[in-house]
Design a protein around this motif. Structure first.
Motif, PDB file in Angstrom:
ATOM      1  N   GLU A 203       0.827  -1.201   0.000  1.00 25.83           N
ATOM      2  CA  GLU A 203       0.000   0.000   0.000  1.00 25.83           C
ATOM      3  C   GLU A 203       0.866   1.258   0.000  1.00 25.83           C
ATOM      4  OE1 GLU A 203      -2.442  -0.529   3.434  1.00 25.83           O
ATOM      5  OE2 GLU A 203      -3.834  -1.913   2.429  1.00 25.83           O
ATOM      6  N   GLY A 204       1.965   1.229   0.747  1.00 31.78           N
ATOM      7  CA  GLY A 204       2.864   2.378   0.767  1.00 31.78           C
ATOM      8  C   GLY A 204       3.565   2.587  -0.566  1.00 31.78           C
ATOM      9  N   MET A 205       3.993   1.490  -1.184  1.00 33.43           N
ATOM     10  CA  MET A 205       4.630   1.590  -2.497  1.00 33.43           C
ATOM     11  C   MET A 205       3.656   2.165  -3.523  1.00 33.43           C
ATOM     12  SD  MET A 205       6.727  -1.999  -2.757  1.00 33.43           S
ATOM     13  CE  MET A 205       8.322  -2.219  -1.957  1.00 33.43           C
ATOM     14  N   ALA A 206       2.413   1.702  -3.456  1.00 35.36           N
ATOM     15  CA  ALA A 206       1.404   2.156  -4.412  1.00 35.36           C
ATOM     16  C   ALA A 206       1.175   3.661  -4.294  1.00 35.36           C
ATOM     17  CB  ALA A 206       0.097   1.400  -4.186  1.00 35.36           C
ATOM     18  N   GLU A 207       1.314   4.174  -3.096  1.00 34.74           N
ATOM     19  CA  GLU A 207       1.119   5.614  -2.870  1.00 34.74           C
ATOM     20  C   GLU A 207       2.116   6.447  -3.670  1.00 34.74           C
ATOM     21  OE1 GLU A 207       1.983   8.684   0.794  1.00 34.74           O
ATOM     22  OE2 GLU A 207       0.982   6.789   1.283  1.00 34.74           O
ATOM     23  N   PHE A 208       3.332   5.906  -3.876  1.00 39.07           N
ATOM     24  CA  PHE A 208       4.385   6.687  -4.524  1.00 39.07           C
ATOM     25  C   PHE A 208       4.564   6.369  -6.005  1.00 39.07           C
ATOM     26  CE2 PHE A 208       5.395   7.343  -0.130  1.00 39.07           C
ATOM     27  CZ  PHE A 208       5.991   8.610  -0.087  1.00 39.07           C
ATOM     28  N   VAL A 209       3.819   5.413  -6.532  1.00 33.71           N
ATOM     29  CA  VAL A 209       3.994   5.019  -7.927  1.00 33.71           C
ATOM     30  C   VAL A 209       3.774   6.188  -8.879  1.00 33.71           C
ATOM     31  CG1 VAL A 209       2.952   3.680  -9.798  1.00 33.71           C
ATOM     32  CG2 VAL A 209       3.547   2.564  -7.656  1.00 33.71           C
ATOM     33  N   GLY A 210       2.761   6.992  -8.630  1.00 34.62           N
ATOM     34  CA  GLY A 210       2.437   8.086  -9.544  1.00 34.62           C
ATOM     35  C   GLY A 210       3.310   9.308  -9.397  1.00 34.62           C
ATOM     36  N   LYS A 211       4.221   9.304  -8.433  1.00 32.00           N
ATOM     37  CA  LYS A 211       5.087  10.461  -8.214  1.00 32.00           C
ATOM     38  C   LYS A 211       6.409  10.277  -8.940  1.00 32.00           C
ATOM     39  CE  LYS A 211       3.081  11.327  -3.641  1.00 32.00           C
ATOM     40  NZ  LYS A 211       3.352  11.544  -2.211  1.00 32.00           N
ATOM     41  N   ASP A 212       6.889  11.329  -9.577  1.00 32.86           N
ATOM     42  CA  ASP A 212       8.169  11.277 -10.269  1.00 32.86           C
ATOM     43  C   ASP A 212       9.274  11.505  -9.252  1.00 32.86           C
ATOM     44  OD1 ASP A 212      10.374  11.426 -11.849  1.00 32.86           O
ATOM     45  OD2 ASP A 212       9.705  13.135 -13.063  1.00 32.86           O
ATOM     46  N   LEU A 213       9.933  10.415  -8.861  1.00 31.43           N
ATOM     47  CA  LEU A 213      11.004  10.505  -7.868  1.00 31.43           C
ATOM     48  C   LEU A 213      12.372  10.525  -8.525  1.00 31.43           C
ATOM     49  CD1 LEU A 213       9.651   8.072  -5.118  1.00 31.43           C
ATOM     50  CD2 LEU A 213       9.311  10.534  -5.355  1.00 31.43           C
ATOM     51  N   GLY A 214      12.414  10.869  -9.796  1.00 27.20           N
ATOM     52  CA  GLY A 214      13.685  10.895 -10.516  1.00 27.20           C
ATOM     53  C   GLY A 214      14.697  11.825  -9.888  1.00 27.20           C
ATOM     54  N   GLN A 215      14.227  12.909  -9.276  1.00 27.99           N
ATOM     55  CA  GLN A 215      15.113  13.859  -8.616  1.00 27.99           C
ATOM     56  C   GLN A 215      14.978  13.797  -7.091  1.00 27.99           C
ATOM     57  OE1 GLN A 215      17.353  15.486 -10.375  1.00 27.99           O
ATOM     58  NE2 GLN A 215      16.521  14.483 -12.201  1.00 27.99           N
ATOM     59  N   GLY A 216      14.380  12.722  -6.607  1.00 28.96           N
ATOM     60  CA  GLY A 216      14.224  12.566  -5.171  1.00 28.96           C
ATOM     61  C   GLY A 216      12.862  13.038  -4.701  1.00 28.96           C
ATOM     62  N   THR A 217      12.654  13.011  -3.393  1.00 25.06           N
ATOM     63  CA  THR A 217      11.380  13.440  -2.813  1.00 25.06           C
ATOM     64  C   THR A 217      11.366  14.949  -2.633  1.00 25.06           C
ATOM     65  OG1 THR A 217      12.299  12.971  -0.622  1.00 25.06           O
ATOM     66  CG2 THR A 217      10.967  11.258  -1.642  1.00 25.06           C
ATOM     67  N   THR A 218      10.168  15.483  -2.422  1.00 28.62           N
ATOM     68  CA  THR A 218      10.034  16.940  -2.339  1.00 28.62           C
ATOM     69  C   THR A 218      10.564  17.519  -1.035  1.00 28.62           C
ATOM     70  OG1 THR A 218       7.783  16.675  -1.479  1.00 28.62           O
ATOM     71  CG2 THR A 218       8.041  16.935  -3.875  1.00 28.62           C
ATOM     72  N   ASP A 219      10.478  16.782   0.042  1.00 24.31           N
ATOM     73  CA  ASP A 219      10.960  17.280   1.327  1.00 24.31           C
ATOM     74  C   ASP A 219      11.338  16.096   2.222  1.00 24.31           C
ATOM     75  OD1 ASP A 219       8.521  16.260   2.433  1.00 24.31           O
ATOM     76  OD2 ASP A 219       7.525  18.148   1.925  1.00 24.31           O
ATOM     77  N   LEU A 220      11.876  16.416   3.390  1.00 17.81           N
ATOM     78  CA  LEU A 220      12.361  15.371   4.298  1.00 17.81           C
ATOM     79  C   LEU A 220      11.222  14.493   4.808  1.00 17.81           C
ATOM     80  CD1 LEU A 220      14.705  14.132   5.865  1.00 17.81           C
ATOM     81  CD2 LEU A 220      14.358  15.848   7.653  1.00 17.81           C
ATOM     82  N   ALA A 221      10.074  15.101   5.065  1.00 18.45           N
ATOM     83  CA  ALA A 221       8.941  14.319   5.571  1.00 18.45           C
ATOM     84  C   ALA A 221       8.526  13.252   4.556  1.00 18.45           C
ATOM     85  CB  ALA A 221       7.767  15.247   5.884  1.00 18.45           C
ATOM     86  N   GLU A 222       8.476  13.627   3.271  1.00 21.17           N
ATOM     87  CA  GLU A 222       8.103  12.655   2.238  1.00 21.17           C
ATOM     88  C   GLU A 222       9.195  11.606   2.071  1.00 21.17           C
ATOM     89  OE1 GLU A 222       7.750  13.831  -1.985  1.00 21.17           O
ATOM     90  OE2 GLU A 222       5.705  13.057  -1.830  1.00 21.17           O
ATOM     91  N   TYR A 223      10.447  12.031   2.196  1.00 20.79           N
ATOM     92  CA  TYR A 223      11.570  11.085   2.125  1.00 20.79           C
ATOM     93  C   TYR A 223      11.451  10.034   3.226  1.00 20.79           C
ATOM     94  CZ  TYR A 223      16.366   9.364   2.698  1.00 20.79           C
ATOM     95  OH  TYR A 223      17.467   8.567   2.858  1.00 20.79           O
ATOM     96  N   ASN A 224      11.173  10.506   4.450  1.00 19.55           N
ATOM     97  CA  ASN A 224      11.037   9.579   5.570  1.00 19.55           C
ATOM     98  C   ASN A 224       9.850   8.641   5.376  1.00 19.55           C
ATOM     99  OD1 ASN A 224      13.260  10.548   6.984  1.00 19.55           O
ATOM    100  ND2 ASN A 224      12.063  12.092   8.086  1.00 19.55           N
ATOM    101  N   ARG A 225       8.765   9.162   4.814  1.00 19.80           N
ATOM    102  CA  ARG A 225       7.590   8.335   4.584  1.00 19.80           C
ATOM    103  C   ARG A 225       7.882   7.264   3.541  1.00 19.80           C
ATOM    104  NH1 ARG A 225       2.334   8.173   5.690  1.00 19.80           N
ATOM    105  NH2 ARG A 225       0.838   7.429   4.130  1.00 19.80           N
ATOM    106  N   TYR A 226       8.565   7.638   2.470  1.00 21.36           N
ATOM    107  CA  TYR A 226       8.925   6.671   1.430  1.00 21.36           C
ATOM    108  C   TYR A 226       9.838   5.583   1.996  1.00 21.36           C
ATOM    109  CZ  TYR A 226      10.882   4.690  -2.835  1.00 21.36           C
ATOM    110  OH  TYR A 226      11.281   3.813  -3.810  1.00 21.36           O
ATOM    111  N   CYS A 227      10.869   5.991   2.735  1.00 20.64           N
ATOM    112  CA  CYS A 227      11.796   5.010   3.316  1.00 20.64           C
ATOM    113  C   CYS A 227      11.080   4.097   4.312  1.00 20.64           C
ATOM    114  CB  CYS A 227      12.954   5.730   4.004  1.00 20.64           C
ATOM    115  SG  CYS A 227      14.091   6.559   2.868  1.00 20.64           S
ATOM    116  N   HIS A 228      10.115   4.652   5.025  1.00 21.28           N
ATOM    117  CA  HIS A 228       9.358   3.837   5.980  1.00 21.28           C
ATOM    118  C   HIS A 228       8.644   2.691   5.269  1.00 21.28           C
ATOM    119  CE1 HIS A 228       6.528   2.649   9.097  1.00 21.28           C
ATOM    120  NE2 HIS A 228       5.526   2.895   8.269  1.00 21.28           N
TER     121      HIS A 228
END
Length: 239
Positions: A203-228
């Motif tokens: 479910e967490g992976m699916a949340e980020f599928v539509g986001k372009d992470l080619g240049q990384g996440t937008t902020d630290l909070a999103e980075y932490n959420r993705y890594c979680h």
């Protein structure tokens, strides 16, 4: 030129493989790899420089030739009702798809070894689906496979997937029924934990599928959420 993949999520009622999904992946974008794969130069230490780390060289020689690590898997087989060949496949593919976990998993107590081994392979299979940026025609299709993974891969003994991933990771998906057979032989408590963690990670992976992470996440909070979701959630399984 972009690759064209054929994806087949297979079920086999008897011995015949019946494709349930086929998709042309020509619309996949190989440039949108998660993170910085192929975009940032990585450090590679020259072999001569590596050999100058004498303590590390001696440790490697010891582990490889003098006192090699011995797997506890043979002691773990007595509690399992699965085919020895299926368990052997899982152990072999573990060493091929794991960069660092295989040796550690094989040293676990027999009462935990097979459970954690299958737990790792299930998450590796899920991660292979998430990592493939060219196999799926649309993001929606990938999201569908991720969200259905737990109810398909962990409930259908004949489920497998073709055309996703590369090398040994692709083999893991193609031969997943062997992993499922070992999974089914685990204690119910272990199966519940594996299923729960797999669902939450998917479910967490699916949340980020539509986001372009080619240049990384937008902020630290999103980075932490993705890594979680892609890494941290997995730590809850063994604990």
């Amino acid at each position: 030129l972009k690759k064209t993949h054929i994806i087949q999520a297979n079920t086999m009622p008897d011995t015949t493989m019946t494709p349930t999904t086929k998709a042309n992946g020509a619309n996949g974008d190989a440039t949108k790899k998660q993170g910085a794969y192929g975009k940032i130069k990585t450090h590679k230490e020259p072999k001569l420089q590596q050999l100058l780390h004498v303590d590390e060289v001696l440790s490697a020689i010891s582990f490889l030739y003098i006192k090699p690590l011995k797997s506890n898997l043979s002691a773990a087989t007595s509690k399992l009702s699965c085919s020895p060949s299926d368990l052997a496949f899982c152990d072999e593919i573990l060493g091929k798809v794991s960069r660092s976990f295989a040796a550690v998993i094989r040293q676990l107590p027999p009462s935990l070894l097979a459970d954690v081994l299958i737990f790792y392979l299930v998450l590796r299979a899920l991660d292979t689906i998430e990592d493939d940026m060219t196999a799926f025609a649309t993001n929606e299709e990938k999201v569908s496979h991720l969200l259905k993974f737990t109810e398909t891969a962990l409930t259908d003994k004949n489920w497998s997937m073709e055309g996703v991933g590369e090398g040994d990771e692709a083999t893991l998906l193609q031969q997943f029924p062997k992993c499922h057979a070992v999974y089914q032989s685990l204690p119910e408590g272990s199966r519940v934990v594996i299923g729960d963690i797999t669902r939450r990670m998917a479910e967490g992976m699916a949340e980020f599928v539509g986001k372009d992470l080619g240049q990384g996440t937008t902020d630290l909070a999103e980075y932490n959420r993705y890594c979680h979701f892609v890494a941290g959630v997995g730590g809850g399984g063994p604990s």
